[in-house]
Design an enzyme around this catalytic site. Structure first.
Site, PDB file in Angstrom:
ATOM      1  N   LYS A 184      32.062 -32.726  -0.135  1.00  0.00           N
ATOM      2  CA  LYS A 184      32.891 -31.693   0.510  1.00  0.00           C
ATOM      3  C   LYS A 184      32.000 -30.722   1.299  1.00  0.00           C
ATOM      4  O   LYS A 184      32.307 -30.351   2.427  1.00  0.00           O
ATOM      5  CB  LYS A 184      33.721 -30.945  -0.539  1.00  0.00           C
ATOM      6  N   TYR A 235      30.618 -35.494  -5.792  1.00  0.00           N
ATOM      7  CA  TYR A 235      31.924 -35.223  -5.173  1.00  0.00           C
ATOM      8  C   TYR A 235      31.884 -33.885  -4.421  1.00  0.00           C
ATOM      9  O   TYR A 235      32.253 -33.793  -3.247  1.00  0.00           O
ATOM     10  CB  TYR A 235      33.025 -35.191  -6.246  1.00  0.00           C
ATOM     11  N   SER A 286      37.355 -28.118  -1.117  1.00  0.00           N
ATOM     12  CA  SER A 286      37.640 -27.755  -2.505  1.00  0.00           C
ATOM     13  C   SER A 286      36.851 -26.526  -2.903  1.00  0.00           C
ATOM     14  O   SER A 286      35.703 -26.335  -2.463  1.00  0.00           O
ATOM     15  CB  SER A 286      37.240 -28.925  -3.401  1.00  0.00           C
TER      16      SER A 286
HETATM   17  C1  UD1 Z   1      38.150 -30.022 -11.506  1.00  0.00           C
HETATM   18  C2  UD1 Z   1      36.885 -30.584 -10.928  1.00  0.00           C
HETATM   19  C3  UD1 Z   1      36.698 -30.019  -9.543  1.00  0.00           C
HETATM   20  C4  UD1 Z   1      37.926 -30.295  -8.689  1.00  0.00           C
HETATM   21  C5  UD1 Z   1      39.132 -29.671  -9.377  1.00  0.00           C
HETATM   22  C6  UD1 Z   1      40.425 -29.849  -8.634  1.00  0.00           C
HETATM   23  C7  UD1 Z   1      35.403 -30.983 -12.854  1.00  0.00           C
HETATM   24  C8  UD1 Z   1      34.177 -30.544 -13.572  1.00  0.00           C
HETATM   25  N1  UD1 Z   1      35.758 -30.238 -11.776  1.00  0.00           N
HETATM   26  O1  UD1 Z   1      37.998 -28.640 -11.630  1.00  0.00           O
HETATM   27  O2  UD1 Z   1      35.571 -30.553  -8.929  1.00  0.00           O
HETATM   28  O3  UD1 Z   1      37.764 -29.749  -7.410  1.00  0.00           O
HETATM   29  O4  UD1 Z   1      39.256 -30.269 -10.665  1.00  0.00           O
HETATM   30  O5  UD1 Z   1      40.931 -31.144  -8.747  1.00  0.00           O
HETATM   31  O6  UD1 Z   1      36.036 -31.971 -13.188  1.00  0.00           O
HETATM   32  N2  UD1 Z   1      40.563 -28.548 -19.423  1.00  0.00           N
HETATM   33  C9  UD1 Z   1      40.741 -28.685 -20.797  1.00  0.00           C
HETATM   34  N3  UD1 Z   1      41.165 -29.897 -21.265  1.00  0.00           N
HETATM   35  C10 UD1 Z   1      41.406 -30.963 -20.455  1.00  0.00           C
HETATM   36  C11 UD1 Z   1      41.219 -30.820 -19.063  1.00  0.00           C
HETATM   37  C12 UD1 Z   1      40.788 -29.590 -18.586  1.00  0.00           C
HETATM   38  O7  UD1 Z   1      40.528 -27.751 -21.548  1.00  0.00           O
HETATM   39  O8  UD1 Z   1      41.780 -32.049 -20.951  1.00  0.00           O
HETATM   40  C13 UD1 Z   1      40.147 -27.233 -18.899  1.00  0.00           C
HETATM   41  C14 UD1 Z   1      38.832 -27.234 -18.135  1.00  0.00           C
HETATM   42  O9  UD1 Z   1      37.761 -27.028 -18.993  1.00  0.00           O
HETATM   43  C15 UD1 Z   1      39.077 -26.076 -17.141  1.00  0.00           C
HETATM   44  C16 UD1 Z   1      40.588 -26.131 -16.864  1.00  0.00           C
HETATM   45  O10 UD1 Z   1      41.142 -26.841 -17.970  1.00  0.00           O
HETATM   46  O11 UD1 Z   1      38.795 -24.844 -17.752  1.00  0.00           O
HETATM   47  C17 UD1 Z   1      40.937 -26.860 -15.598  1.00  0.00           C
HETATM   48  O12 UD1 Z   1      40.328 -28.141 -15.605  1.00  0.00           O
HETATM   49  P1  UD1 Z   1      40.561 -29.207 -14.451  1.00  0.00           P
HETATM   50  O13 UD1 Z   1      42.016 -29.391 -14.219  1.00  0.00           O
HETATM   51  O14 UD1 Z   1      39.754 -30.414 -14.787  1.00  0.00           O
HETATM   52  O15 UD1 Z   1      40.014 -28.492 -13.130  1.00  0.00           O
HETATM   53  P2  UD1 Z   1      38.562 -27.842 -12.840  1.00  0.00           P
HETATM   54  O16 UD1 Z   1      37.640 -27.995 -13.972  1.00  0.00           O
HETATM   55  O17 UD1 Z   1      38.803 -26.475 -12.330  1.00  0.00           O
END
Ligand code: UD1
Length: 338
Positions: A152, A148, A124
């Protein structure tokens, strides 16, 4: 080739299994269905018009794994099986170290006994942590920030050491950025249990009326619109990246790492807009405080995968949203309805 796919019933595993079957490979899936469903593989077999065998076992069960290797004699392994929720990993770190790290050691030992020397591993982009700034190239320093991510990073290290000790062992570590989308048939997609952890799954459920509102985590990041930038990559592009990596493994032993991302950053607001367009609906959201542990920007430098694998993610964010909306409309309860 005969390919053993661990975790093949899951989101990325099922799409990859379909690509393998469509390209003439023989596949056995080992999956204990802790966060997936056998229905995904029934649909894969239907789409491919070819059978796929499922062995319901935990990769950490040495005897069960040994029996599969003895019977199927795989020439390569694609290792997806593992736990992937950051929050859960901080509550249950030992479970993560057992199922992600210890189980991989069992898998590598079993491969050695049966003289299977090719492995593709699901890593990842989370391994990059905040040690450097995007775009991340494969030689950027790694510094995972939660259990997690550390599993990895540890498995990457174990694979590097194993490859150094055995020149015949051929390892591909694939660092995924943010997988999204669904198969264009609408029959395969992501089926999160409970409240989705990832942005697009949450957005899809809000758009479908299953959840009332989306929270946007943080709007004062140093990015063009203040929300977080990520590298969203279509799951079918990702799946095809595994076939490209398998081809490269045939060229001989060694340890190699490739980013699988689109290289095109998108903000949270851009994702919401793209999904609203694809689904033809409004998506209510609220701006709230940043989520602890999030970085402002995470996206890939994809030149190494392009150069060495001949692979690029060519599907767009809009297409991924359209495919997810089709999956959401056709299977509103995921695989539960069968
Ligand atoms: C998350 C995981 C990461 C994992 C990746 C892929 C965390 C901190 N990191 O990364 O370890 O490898 O998924 O599965 O969980 N967001 C919102 N609202 C939401 C959900 C997300 O604003 O309800 C935003 C987040 O702040 C981020 C973006 O959307 O900026 C993507 O979020 P997310 O899909 O959770 O992925 P990652 O944070 O990149």
């Amino acid at each position: 080739m005969r390919v053993l796919v661990t975790g093949g019933a899951g989101y990325i595993g099922s799409h990859t299994t379909l690509e393998l079957l469509a390209n003439g490979h023989h596949v056995v899936v080992v999956d204990y269905l802790s966060n997936s469903s056998a229905e995904s593989l029934r649909r894969v077999a239907g789409l491919a018009e070819r059978p796929v065998e499922l062995v319901e076992a935990n990769v950490g069960e040495a005897a069960a794994l040994d029996a599969v290797f003895a019977r199927f004699a795989p020439e390569a392994v694609i290792h997806f099986a593992g736990r992937k929720a950051v929050g859960e990993s901080t509550r249950l770190p030992l479970l993560y170290y057992r199922e992600n790290v210890a189980a991989t050691i069992t898998l590598l030992e079993t491969m050695a006994v049966h003289d299977c020397r090719r492995i593709v591993f699901s890593s990842s982009a989370t391994v990059y942590g905040s040690a450097s700034e995007a775009p991340f190239a494969e030689d950027a320093p790694t510094a995972a920030t939660n259990p997690y991510g550390r599993t990895k990073q540890m498995v990457e290290q174990i694979l590097a050491d194993a490859a150094a000790a055995d020149p015949a062992l051929s390892v591909a570590v694939l660092r995924y950025f943010n997988p999204i989308g669904a198969h264009e048939s609408g029959l395969l997609g992501e089926d999160p249990k409970g409240v989705p952890n990832n942005l697009l799954s949450f957005v899809a459920q809000v758009a479908a009326g299953r959840r009332t509102g989306l929270q946007v985590f943080g709007n004062d990041y140093p990015t063009p619109d203040g929300t977080g930038l990520r590298d969203y990559v279509h799951v079918v592009d990702l799946a095809q990246g595994h076939l490209s990596a398998l081809d490269r493994l045939g060229e001989g032993g060694g340890y190699r790492v490739w980013n699988l991302g689109s290289g095109r950053p998108a903000s949270v607001l851009q994702v919401i807009e793209a999904y609203a367009r694809a689904a033809g609906t409004r998506i209510p959201y609220r701006l709230v405080a940043a989520r602890p542990g999030d970085v402002a920007a995470s996206y890939a430098d994809v030149t190494k995968a392009e150069r060495e694998l001949g692979w690029t993610a060519h599907r767009s964010l809009d297409q991924a949203c359209a495919d997810t909306a089709r999956w959401q409309a056709g299977s509103p309860d995921g695989y539960a309805a069968g």
